[in-house]
Design a protein around this motif. Structure first.
Motif, mmCIF file in Angstrom:
data_model
loop_
_atom_site.group_PDB
_atom_site.id
_atom_site.type_symbol
_atom_site.label_atom_id
_atom_site.label_comp_id
_atom_site.label_asym_id
_atom_site.label_seq_id
_atom_site.Cartn_x
_atom_site.Cartn_y
_atom_site.Cartn_z
ATOM 1 N N GLU A 1 0.849 -1.197 0.000
ATOM 2 C CA GLU A 1 0.000 0.000 0.000
ATOM 3 C C GLU A 1 0.880 1.240 0.000
ATOM 4 O O GLU A 1 1.981 1.208 0.562
ATOM 5 C CB GLU A 1 -0.858 0.074 1.270
ATOM 6 C CG GLU A 1 -1.751 -1.109 1.501
ATOM 7 C CD GLU A 1 -2.661 -0.914 2.718
ATOM 8 O OE1 GLU A 1 -2.881 0.231 3.151
ATOM 9 O OE2 GLU A 1 -3.145 -1.925 3.231
ATOM 10 N N CYS A 2 0.364 2.319 -0.572
ATOM 11 C CA CYS A 2 1.110 3.571 -0.581
ATOM 12 C C CYS A 2 0.164 4.719 -0.917
ATOM 13 O O CYS A 2 -0.518 4.678 -1.934
ATOM 14 C CB CYS A 2 2.219 3.457 -1.632
ATOM 15 S SG CYS A 2 3.191 4.937 -1.873
ATOM 16 N N LYS B 1 -4.797 2.566 -0.217
ATOM 17 C CA LYS B 1 -4.680 2.627 1.241
ATOM 18 C C LYS B 1 -5.789 1.855 1.920
ATOM 19 O O LYS B 1 -6.958 2.011 1.572
ATOM 20 C CB LYS B 1 -4.732 4.097 1.684
ATOM 21 C CG LYS B 1 -4.988 4.310 3.178
ATOM 22 C CD LYS B 1 -4.731 5.727 3.610
ATOM 23 C CE LYS B 1 -5.277 5.976 5.015
ATOM 24 N NZ LYS B 1 -4.947 7.305 5.543
ATOM 25 N N THR B 2 -5.418 0.994 2.877
ATOM 26 C CA THR B 2 -6.430 0.459 3.788
ATOM 27 C C THR B 2 -6.139 0.875 5.222
ATOM 28 O O THR B 2 -6.962 0.713 6.097
ATOM 29 C CB THR B 2 -6.537 -1.090 3.733
ATOM 30 O OG1 THR B 2 -5.380 -1.643 4.358
ATOM 31 C CG2 THR B 2 -6.650 -1.621 2.326
ATOM 32 N N GLY B 3 -4.933 1.402 5.473
ATOM 33 C CA GLY B 3 -4.597 1.822 6.834
ATOM 34 C C GLY B 3 -3.319 2.653 6.845
ATOM 35 O O GLY B 3 -2.827 3.081 5.786
ATOM 36 N N GLY B 4 -2.776 2.841 8.057
ATOM 37 C CA GLY B 4 -1.636 3.722 8.246
ATOM 38 C C GLY B 4 -0.377 3.287 7.501
ATOM 39 O O GLY B 4 0.491 4.117 7.199
ATOM 40 N N HIS C 1 4.665 -3.198 10.854
ATOM 41 C CA HIS C 1 3.634 -2.188 11.127
ATOM 42 C C HIS C 1 2.520 -2.785 11.973
ATOM 43 O O HIS C 1 1.810 -2.067 12.663
ATOM 44 C CB HIS C 1 3.059 -1.633 9.822
ATOM 45 C CG HIS C 1 4.061 -0.863 9.026
ATOM 46 N ND1 HIS C 1 4.150 0.507 9.076
ATOM 47 C CD2 HIS C 1 5.052 -1.271 8.197
ATOM 48 C CE1 HIS C 1 5.142 0.900 8.292
ATOM 49 N NE2 HIS C 1 5.709 -0.150 7.744
ATOM 50 N N ASN C 2 2.342 -4.087 11.855
ATOM 51 C CA ASN C 2 1.287 -4.728 12.636
ATOM 52 C C ASN C 2 1.544 -6.231 12.666
ATOM 53 O O ASN C 2 1.454 -6.891 11.634
ATOM 54 C CB ASN C 2 -0.083 -4.435 12.002
ATOM 55 C CG ASN C 2 -1.220 -4.771 12.948
ATOM 56 O OD1 ASN C 2 -1.065 -5.622 13.830
ATOM 57 N ND2 ASN C 2 -2.343 -4.124 12.777
ATOM 58 N N CYS D 1 1.799 2.026 16.155
ATOM 59 C CA CYS D 1 2.101 3.450 16.290
ATOM 60 C C CYS D 1 0.798 4.215 16.458
ATOM 61 O O CYS D 1 0.540 4.792 17.486
ATOM 62 C CB CYS D 1 2.882 3.999 15.087
ATOM 63 S SG CYS D 1 3.207 5.758 15.292
ATOM 64 N N GLY D 2 -0.044 4.192 15.415
ATOM 65 C CA GLY D 2 -1.262 5.001 15.442
ATOM 66 C C GLY D 2 -0.956 6.375 14.872
ATOM 67 O O GLY D 2 0.049 6.986 15.223
ATOM 68 N N LEU D 3 -1.814 6.816 13.987
ATOM 69 C CA LEU D 3 -1.611 8.141 13.387
ATOM 70 C C LEU D 3 -2.639 9.140 13.882
ATOM 71 O O LEU D 3 -2.353 10.331 14.006
ATOM 72 C CB LEU D 3 -1.692 8.038 11.860
ATOM 73 C CG LEU D 3 -0.670 7.097 11.204
ATOM 74 C CD1 LEU D 3 -0.895 7.009 9.705
ATOM 75 C CD2 LEU D 3 0.756 7.558 11.498
ATOM 76 N N THR D 4 -3.859 8.669 14.208
ATOM 77 C CA THR D 4 -4.931 9.636 14.478
ATOM 78 C C THR D 4 -4.697 10.433 15.767
ATOM 79 O O THR D 4 -5.098 11.585 15.854
ATOM 80 C CB THR D 4 -6.313 8.956 14.515
ATOM 81 O OG1 THR D 4 -6.314 7.957 15.530
ATOM 82 C CG2 THR D 4 -6.658 8.320 13.191
#
Ligand code: ADP
Ligand code: GLC
Length: 474
Positions: free
Chosen positions: A11-12, A17-20, A164-165, A375-378
């Motif tokens: 993804e990029c 995109k499906t997530g961070g 990342h996960n 991490c989390g971006l929101t």
């Protein structure tokens, strides 16, 4: 120093995109360019990308990629230098990157092995005018790339595997070993074997020269059984090579200066207008703090805790807007909350980036009650807009938010609210703190100012990646 990096992912942003993961893969090239590293991202040419790239020059031609040809086309979109693997038999399909409308693609192991195979070949042999010094693989989809370098020759290229996960591990049954072009001699627990089969993530973890994850706390958590999801031993065994490098966010895109109306730490009037507008849009009238959730609705994100905590929060004057999609049961639970508290709780099921930006601009708080969060971006978007994060103390959430407590208040350092353990009681207490602080205008202004001053850009992390690469190539 500097050099060249081939980044490999599924993804990029702004392509898919499906997530961070997508945000990070899309942001790294520009961030690393500033510290002297030339990064290109290799991705599958999914159906929509294939159309965009149809006239790009072919820079790699593979005759047999698991039952069909694969051509790599080079080009640039949104400032990201891209290599797209055009292999229609694997990627030219309906649906998202991993599934068709009818469910997950049954050949995902091969689809992403093919991506990893080409990544390793390009890294090892180089393109005509570009040979990387480092191959940087992201998550299970790219996990076989370091393994192919390790088992088929690395051409002097070093590899980095980023988690990342860890919840997604890319497992295949043992009989796939040969099909996946992996050597039988490596099928043992210290190398490829995983629960009787093969995990592409484990393959990357045991063969890469360095392992990173997207926050220092998650790096430590991953070595414990509660968070390692079976791979804790593998990661602990390589602890000396593992590090946590916190993600950043795109501070141009996520900026209150670009909100409508714009605002900033010294002039918060625009935020009040943005709040009034979203309340009107969602038919809400909220005397206390207006909170938002912008998230995949999954177990990871602790969304199932909301029905237990929202009633008290609403009683205390709070309101909530949920934007997200995912688990059908959780979607239903969110709709029920909205039905139960009209005028206070609203729900939009779906994915909407423009709406999410308006929500971050207008809301008072963002809730991120994750059970685990690499991490989390929101929460970082929240800091940026003075939308105070309410987070569970796990992973990157613990690393980016300074929760209100007597010490952080005395020091004038708090930027949000944090709770532990991840349950309704602790979450509810944090929401109680939120309501309490919101009632005190001077304190509220101070918390907001702290949050907005907290650095969330890529500068520090880009330097950390650069040092990691430099350590490998020196
Ligand atoms: P994860 O990758 O685990 O889902 P992150 O916080 O790293 O979590 O990244 C999620 C990204 O997806 C963020 O950019 C967030 O704003 C975005 N996002 C998630 N759900 C939605 C939605 N329903 N609408 C818009 N953006 C969303
Ligand atoms: C994963 C994680 C999230 C992280 C993102 C980008 O999707 O769940 O916490 O922010 O990757 O690294």
């Amino acid at each position: 120093m500097g050099g060249r990096v081939l980044s490999v992912a599924s993804e990029c942003v702004p392509l898919v995109k499906t997530g961070g993961l997508a945000d990070v893969v899309g942001a790294l090239p520009a961030a690393l360019a500033k510290v002297g590293w030339d990064m290109r991202a290799l991705l599958p040419a999914y159906r929509a990308l294939r159309v965009q790239a149809k006239d790009w020059p072919v820079v790699w031609d593979e005759a047999d990629l698991w039952g069909g040809p694969g051509k790599v086309r080079a080009g640039e979109i949104g400032g990201v230098s891209l290599l797209l693997l055009d292999a229609p038999h694997l990627y030219d399909r309906d649906g998202g990157p991993y599934s068709a409308p009818t469910g997950e693609h049954p050949d995902n192991a091969i689809r992403f092995a093919a991506l990893s195979w080409i990544a390793a070949r390009i890294a090892r042999e180089g393109l005509t005018d570009w040979k990387p010094d480092i191959l940087h693989a992201h998550d299970w989809q790219a996990g076989f790339a370091p393994a192919y370098l390790a088992y088929h020759g690395n051409g002097g290229v070093k590899s980095v595997m980023t988690i990342h996960n860890i919840a997604f591990q890319g497992w295949s049954p043992a009989h796939m070993l040969g099909v996946l072009r992996l050597p039988g001699h490596a099928f043992h627990p210290e190398a490829l074997e995983y629960y009787g089969g093969i995990s592409s993530l484990k393959a990357g973890l045991v063969t890469a020269d360095r392992v990173t994850t997207v926050s220092p706390s998650y790096a430590a958590e991953l070595m414990r059984p509660e968070f390692g999801m079976g791979l804790q031993g593998v990661i602990a065994a390589r602890a000396a090579l593992v590090s946590g490098i916190l993600n950043g966010v795109d501070t141009e895109l996520w900026s209150p200066a670009n909100a409508d109306p714009p605002f900033g730490p010294k002039s918060m009037a625009g935020k009040a207008t943005a709040r009034a507008r979203i309340c009107a849009e969602f038919g809400l009238d909220v005397p206390g703090p207006l909170a938002i959730v912008v998230s995949r609705l999954t177990d990871q994100k602790g969304i199932d805790l909301l029905p237990a905590v929202v009633p008290d929060f609403v009683l205390g004057g709070g309101g909530l807007i949920v934007l997200g999609s995912g688990d059908p049961g959780m979607e239903g639970a969110m709709r029920n909350l909205a039905a139960r508290f009209p005028g206070r709780v609203a729900v939009r099921i779906g994915y909407d980036e423009a709406l999410s930006q308006r929500l971050f601009a207008g809301a008072d708080a963002v809730l991120v009650p994750s059970r685990f969060e690499p991490c989390g971006l929101t929460q970082m978007y929240g800091l940026r807009y003075g939308t105070l994060p309410v987070v569970s103390m796990v992973g990157g959430l613990a690393d980016t938010v300074i929760g209100v407590n007597p010490a952080t208040l005395a020091a004038g350092a708090a930027t949000g609210f944090s709770f532990h353990p991840v349950d309704a009681l602790a979450f509810s207490r944090a929401l109680g703190q939120l309501v309490e602080c919101h009632r005190q205008p001077k304190l509220w202004a101070k918390l907001r100012a702290n949050a907005m001053a907290h650095p969330v850009g890529w500068e520090t992390s880009a330097s950390a990646y650069a040092s990691l690469y430099e350590g490998l190539t020196a």
